[in-house]
Motif scaffolding. Structure first.
Motif, PDB file in Angstrom:
ATOM      1  N   THR A  66      -6.049  -5.664 -10.121  1.00 22.67           N
ATOM      2  CA  THR A  66      -4.729  -5.869  -9.786  1.00 22.67           C
ATOM      3  C   THR A  66      -4.025  -6.941 -10.558  1.00 22.67           C
ATOM      4  O   THR A  66      -4.632  -8.223 -10.454  1.00 22.67           O
ATOM      5  CB  THR A  66      -4.483  -6.034  -8.284  1.00 22.67           C
ATOM      6  N   VAL A  67      -3.266  -6.860 -11.316  1.00 28.32           N
ATOM      7  CA  VAL A  67      -2.336  -7.692 -12.149  1.00 28.32           C
ATOM      8  C   VAL A  67      -1.148  -7.938 -11.494  1.00 28.32           C
ATOM      9  O   VAL A  67      -0.231  -6.704 -11.616  1.00 28.32           O
ATOM     10  CB  VAL A  67      -2.471  -7.651 -13.386  1.00 28.32           C
ATOM     11  N   GLU A  68      -0.592  -9.171 -11.262  1.00 27.41           N
ATOM     12  CA  GLU A  68       0.867  -9.302 -10.785  1.00 27.41           C
ATOM     13  C   GLU A  68       1.119 -10.437 -11.919  1.00 27.41           C
ATOM     14  O   GLU A  68       0.802 -11.473 -12.271  1.00 27.41           O
ATOM     15  CB  GLU A  68       0.695 -10.030  -9.621  1.00 27.41           C
ATOM     16  N   ILE A  69       2.619 -10.305 -12.325  1.00 22.19           N
ATOM     17  CA  ILE A  69       3.003 -11.198 -13.416  1.00 22.19           C
ATOM     18  C   ILE A  69       4.028 -12.317 -12.718  1.00 22.19           C
ATOM     19  O   ILE A  69       4.640 -12.111 -11.933  1.00 22.19           O
ATOM     20  CB  ILE A  69       3.943 -10.275 -14.522  1.00 22.19           C
ATOM     21  N   ASN A  70       3.902 -13.525 -13.569  1.00 23.14           N
ATOM     22  CA  ASN A  70       4.897 -14.524 -12.937  1.00 23.14           C
ATOM     23  C   ASN A  70       5.382 -15.251 -14.201  1.00 23.14           C
ATOM     24  O   ASN A  70       4.614 -15.290 -15.165  1.00 23.14           O
ATOM     25  CB  ASN A  70       4.073 -15.557 -12.117  1.00 23.14           C
ATOM     26  N   GLN A 111       0.929  -1.206   0.142  1.00 28.40           N
ATOM     27  CA  GLN A 111       0.078  -0.009  -0.008  1.00 28.40           C
ATOM     28  C   GLN A 111       0.860   1.113   0.073  1.00 28.40           C
ATOM     29  O   GLN A 111       0.408   2.197  -0.574  1.00 28.40           O
ATOM     30  CB  GLN A 111      -0.918  -0.056   1.039  1.00 28.40           C
ATOM     31  N   ASN A 112       1.897   1.065   0.589  1.00 25.61           N
ATOM     32  CA  ASN A 112       2.992   2.313   0.549  1.00 25.61           C
ATOM     33  C   ASN A 112       3.640   2.379  -0.474  1.00 25.61           C
ATOM     34  O   ASN A 112       3.866   3.521  -1.429  1.00 25.61           O
ATOM     35  CB  ASN A 112       4.024   2.025   1.810  1.00 25.61           C
ATOM     36  N   LYS A 113       4.171   1.432  -1.412  1.00 28.31           N
ATOM     37  CA  LYS A 113       4.856   1.247  -2.394  1.00 28.31           C
ATOM     38  C   LYS A 113       4.006   1.297  -3.775  1.00 28.31           C
ATOM     39  O   LYS A 113       4.614   1.689  -4.911  1.00 28.31           O
ATOM     40  CB  LYS A 113       5.758   0.044  -2.444  1.00 28.31           C
ATOM     41  N   GLY A 114       2.770   0.664  -3.575  1.00 26.90           N
ATOM     42  CA  GLY A 114       2.074   0.921  -4.894  1.00 26.90           C
ATOM     43  C   GLY A 114       2.346  -0.316  -5.760  1.00 26.90           C
ATOM     44  O   GLY A 114       1.838  -0.661  -6.742  1.00 26.90           O
ATOM     45  N   PHE A 115       3.379  -1.441  -5.146  1.00 29.02           N
ATOM     46  CA  PHE A 115       3.413  -2.659  -5.887  1.00 29.02           C
ATOM     47  C   PHE A 115       3.536  -3.689  -4.907  1.00 29.02           C
ATOM     48  O   PHE A 115       3.931  -3.570  -3.640  1.00 29.02           O
ATOM     49  CB  PHE A 115       4.670  -2.626  -6.810  1.00 29.02           C
ATOM     50  N   ARG A 116       3.641  -5.104  -5.404  1.00 27.96           N
ATOM     51  CA  ARG A 116       3.718  -6.205  -4.507  1.00 27.96           C
ATOM     52  C   ARG A 116       5.033  -7.116  -5.170  1.00 27.96           C
ATOM     53  O   ARG A 116       4.946  -7.266  -6.403  1.00 27.96           O
ATOM     54  CB  ARG A 116       2.585  -6.990  -3.973  1.00 27.96           C
ATOM     55  N   ILE A 117       5.706  -7.521  -4.353  1.00 25.67           N
ATOM     56  CA  ILE A 117       6.546  -8.689  -4.799  1.00 25.67           C
ATOM     57  C   ILE A 117       6.320  -9.963  -3.891  1.00 25.67           C
ATOM     58  O   ILE A 117       6.361  -9.845  -2.938  1.00 25.67           O
ATOM     59  CB  ILE A 117       8.048  -8.345  -4.595  1.00 25.67           C
ATOM     60  N   SER A 118       6.089 -11.175  -4.663  1.00 27.12           N
ATOM     61  CA  SER A 118       5.941 -12.380  -3.763  1.00 27.12           C
ATOM     62  C   SER A 118       6.657 -13.184  -4.213  1.00 27.12           C
ATOM     63  O   SER A 118       7.201 -13.433  -5.380  1.00 27.12           O
ATOM     64  CB  SER A 118       4.356 -12.612  -4.047  1.00 27.12           C
ATOM     65  N   MET A 174       5.746 -11.940  -9.446  1.00 27.61           N
ATOM     66  CA  MET A 174       5.773 -13.079  -8.472  1.00 27.61           C
ATOM     67  C   MET A 174       6.968 -14.084  -8.929  1.00 27.61           C
ATOM     68  O   MET A 174       7.232 -14.082 -10.172  1.00 27.61           O
ATOM     69  CB  MET A 174       4.691 -13.873  -8.422  1.00 27.61           C
ATOM     70  N   ILE A 175       7.921 -14.374  -7.916  1.00 24.82           N
ATOM     71  CA  ILE A 175       9.084 -15.185  -8.264  1.00 24.82           C
ATOM     72  C   ILE A 175       9.008 -16.496  -7.769  1.00 24.82           C
ATOM     73  O   ILE A 175       8.810 -16.675  -6.685  1.00 24.82           O
ATOM     74  CB  ILE A 175      10.405 -14.477  -7.988  1.00 24.82           C
ATOM     75  N   GLY A 176       9.342 -17.678  -8.809  1.00 24.44           N
ATOM     76  CA  GLY A 176       9.398 -18.805  -8.151  1.00 24.44           C
ATOM     77  C   GLY A 176      10.668 -19.525  -8.083  1.00 24.44           C
ATOM     78  O   GLY A 176      11.199 -19.162  -6.843  1.00 24.44           O
ATOM     79  N   ARG A 177      10.994 -20.066  -9.134  1.00 30.17           N
ATOM     80  CA  ARG A 177      12.265 -20.840  -8.827  1.00 30.17           C
ATOM     81  C   ARG A 177      13.647 -20.235  -8.370  1.00 30.17           C
ATOM     82  O   ARG A 177      14.332 -20.653  -7.619  1.00 30.17           O
ATOM     83  CB  ARG A 177      12.859 -21.777 -10.200  1.00 30.17           C
ATOM     84  N   ALA A 178      13.470 -18.781  -8.901  1.00 30.76           N
ATOM     85  CA  ALA A 178      14.797 -18.049  -8.587  1.00 30.76           C
ATOM     86  C   ALA A 178      14.949 -17.917  -6.967  1.00 30.76           C
ATOM     87  O   ALA A 178      15.880 -17.678  -6.617  1.00 30.76           O
ATOM     88  CB  ALA A 178      14.844 -16.669  -9.392  1.00 30.76           C
ATOM     89  N   ALA A 179      13.652 -17.687  -6.345  1.00 32.55           N
ATOM     90  CA  ALA A 179      13.590 -17.583  -4.930  1.00 32.55           C
ATOM     91  C   ALA A 179      14.040 -18.603  -4.152  1.00 32.55           C
ATOM     92  O   ALA A 179      14.509 -18.351  -3.070  1.00 32.55           O
ATOM     93  CB  ALA A 179      12.244 -17.291  -4.565  1.00 32.55           C
ATOM     94  N   TYR A 180      14.126 -20.075  -4.946  1.00 33.04           N
ATOM     95  CA  TYR A 180      14.560 -21.036  -4.197  1.00 33.04           C
ATOM     96  C   TYR A 180      16.015 -21.291  -4.306  1.00 33.04           C
ATOM     97  O   TYR A 180      16.697 -21.589  -3.326  1.00 33.04           O
ATOM     98  CB  TYR A 180      13.759 -22.360  -4.618  1.00 33.04           C
TER      99      TYR A 180
END
Ligand SMILES: Cc1cc2nc3c(=O)[nH]c(=O)nc-3n(C[C@H](O)[C@H](O)[C@H](O)COP(=O)(O)O)c2cc1C
Length: 331
Positions: free
Chosen positions: A205-209, A5-12, A229-235
């Motif tokens: 709201t659209v998040e890309i993966n 809400q502060n930044k206007g974007f989400r990383i997951s 949204m980040i998958g394999r790179a987060a692991y």
């Protein structure tokens, strides 16, 4: 509780079966406070008929955390949603993206993209069961419904039913022939479809993966969509999230040693409870990805004999031996 809400974007960090369990999530909280975490997909029926306490328990430090549910019956999903909300999750997500045969056997996952009205009914039932946001993770399409117009219709119907966020894996799900693993690299990614979705549905709201592996590419995607949204790179390279935390959220830089310290008391408790430290350490193998001594770290933390003899001090010992090996390499 709602950092974007502060930044206007989400990383997951993406839901990943067998990977994003509570041990992994606790570890990641030592690296990032701001990014949203997901559970692995949990089947609604398992929540209703199984040991919900064991399936859904998490540590307070894991907030903000999303429960991902799989299923194809509105009533089951609504009941599972209510239970998830009672456990204290911040959001409930429906899986409409998994191409696995096992999941299709239950007629859920990506094959549901062929039935947008049905997904809309499911979302509507879930939204009626809680005040938490209901979100959907899906693909850009499936065979037979792989045009942009099919995707737009899906989002139109499901958003009207009450979905507040669409996490779009920018790859068609192939429902026959390929394993889920193969379907994470082919067919090609179509990021432009996701950008178009955001421009045509600005209120959604659209998040890309899919295939996103660096800070630079995250920044590039954020020019077009609301989240990444980040998958394999987060692991594979979990410390990537330290630079996300610092460069995107403006927080103090972390060190890998501070991440190990964050896990110390948790590990001690694990060992005290008679659990194998490997439950936690298996998720930490990539912490030194690309750094000197990374091999020693991986080797030690996958070695059952080393884990058994070192017990709660295995991280500390591995840290020291990695430093010794690094010095040898540098000499
Ligand atoms: C081991 C593994 C397990 C996964 N399990 C799930 C899951 O439970 N639910 C889901 O929606 N997606 C699951 N996925 C897909 C990821 O969430 C993500 O959409 C996919 O890996 C593409 O993102 P990436 O290219 O950043 O890895 C899984 C992926 C992997 C690698």
């Amino acid at each position: 509780m709602n950092p974007e809400q502060n930044k206007g974007f989400r990383i997951s960090i993406a839901p990943m079966m067998d990977w994003t369990d509570r041990y992994y999530r606790f570890f990641m909280r030592g690296i990032t406070r701001e990014c949203w975490l997901y559970t692995e997909m949990i089947v609604a029926r398992a929540i209703l008929n199984g040991d919900a306490g064991r399936l859904l328990a998490f540590d307070e430090q894991e907030h903000p955390i999303v429960l991902q549910i799989g299923g194809d019956r509105a009533q089951d999903l609504a009941r599972a949603t209510r239970i998830g909300a009672d456990f204290g999750y911040d959001e409930i997500n429906l899986n409409v993206g998994c191409p696995s045969d096992r999941v299709q056997g239950g007629n859920f996952g990506a094959c549901l993209m062929a039935e947008p009205e049905r997904v809309a009914d499911m979302v509507c039932a879930m939204a009626a069961a809680t005040r938490l946001p209901i979100t959907v993770k899906h693909r850009i399409g499936i065979p037979g419904a792989d045009r942009y117009e099919d995707l737009a219709r899906f989002v139109e119907l499901v958003s009207r039913a009450g979905c507040t966020r669409f996490i779009v894996h920018a790859r068609i799900a192939l429902l026959n022939g390929l394993s889920p693993k193969e379907n994470r690299t082919v067919p090609p990614l179509r990021y432009a479809d996701v950008y178009q979705l955001k421009s045509e549905f600005p209120h959604v709201t659209v998040e890309i993966n899919g295939g996103i592996r660096s800070l630079e590419s995250i920044q590039a995607h954020l020019r077009h969509v609301d989240g990444v949204m980040i998958g394999r790179a987060a692991y594979e390279d979990p410390f990537l999230f330290a630079s996300i935390e610092e460069k995107l959220f403006g927080n103090e830089p972390k060190t890998r040693e501070s991440v190990v310290a964050h896990c110390g008391a948790f590990l001690e408790q694990l060992v005290k409870d008679g659990s194998n430290p490997h439950r936690l350490t298996r998720h930490m193998l990539g912490l030194f990805y690309g750094q000197p001594g990374a091999r020693a770290w991986r080797r030690l933390l996958s070695d059952q004999r080393f884990l058994k003899t070192s017990g709660a001090r295995c991280l500390e010992h591995a840290l020291r031996q990695r430093a010794d090996e690094r010095e040898l390499v540098q000499v």
